[in-house]
Motif scaffolding. Structure first.
Motif, mmCIF file in Angstrom:
data_model
loop_
_atom_site.group_PDB
_atom_site.id
_atom_site.type_symbol
_atom_site.label_atom_id
_atom_site.label_comp_id
_atom_site.label_asym_id
_atom_site.label_seq_id
_atom_site.Cartn_x
_atom_site.Cartn_y
_atom_site.Cartn_z
ATOM 1 N N PRO A 32 0.810 -1.228 0.000
ATOM 2 C CA PRO A 32 0.000 0.000 0.000
ATOM 3 C C PRO A 32 0.842 1.276 0.000
ATOM 4 O O PRO A 32 0.421 2.298 -0.532
ATOM 5 N N SER A 33 2.064 1.208 0.530
ATOM 6 C CA SER A 33 2.958 2.374 0.537
ATOM 7 C C SER A 33 3.550 2.654 -0.838
ATOM 8 O O SER A 33 4.201 3.671 -1.041
ATOM 9 N N LEU A 76 10.711 0.165 2.404
ATOM 10 C CA LEU A 76 9.618 -0.709 2.844
ATOM 11 C C LEU A 76 9.275 -0.489 4.321
ATOM 12 O O LEU A 76 8.118 -0.484 4.699
ATOM 13 N N TRP A 77 10.274 -0.298 5.137
ATOM 14 C CA TRP A 77 10.047 -0.198 6.585
ATOM 15 C C TRP A 77 10.163 1.231 7.118
ATOM 16 O O TRP A 77 10.238 1.426 8.323
#
Length: 143
Positions: free
Chosen positions: A115-116, A138-139
């Motif tokens: 979703p990001s 990602l994080w």
């Protein structure tokens, strides 16, 4: 040195996956992915440089055995079943890594965007471990 643990820990120095066939693992991580092999012990392990860290590939059976007298006091360990490792790839390199894997005959199990918007590509190494390629973004936590 005092402080809370999270203030002292600077990142992941090494991570491991387990494989029965170290030569197949060597072919995948060293051959296909081009990681530099830095240490190996026949029948027990093969280690690779991976950015600032190290990827350890062990034969679980060998790491579960008790250490002989005089050996380094590293506790026995090992895992059963497939593990997971995620390798950092710059966002601009994701298409190139996908093409490289495909050209090397490595089946892409999943290729999607979170979703990001960060893209993740998943494959399996010869031992069945899940190997993910994703941007370090990602994080990242939204502000």
């Amino acid at each position: 040195m005092t402080g809370r643990a999270q203030d002292l820990i600077g990142g992941v120095l090494e991570t491991s996956v387990y494989a029965d066939d170290l030569e197949a693992a060597r072919g995948f991580y060293g051959g296909v992915l081009g990681l530099t092999e830095i240490m190996a012990l026949k029948g027990r392990h093969v280690f690779f440089r991976c950015g600032p860290g190290v990827l350890l590939v062990f034969r679980a059976e060998a790491t579960q055995a008790p250490h002989p007298p005089g050996a380094l006091p590293v506790p026995a360990h090992g895992a059963v079943g497939a593990g997971h490792v995620c390798l950092a790839v710059p966002e601009a390199g994701m298409e190139a890594i996908a093409a490289h894997l495909t050209a090397a005959g490595v089946a892409i199990e999943s290729d999607f965007r979170w979703p990001s918007g960060v893209r993740s590509i998943y494959v399996r190494d010869p031992a069945g471990n899940s190997v993910e390629f994703a941007s370090p973004r990602l994080w990242e936590m939204p502000e």
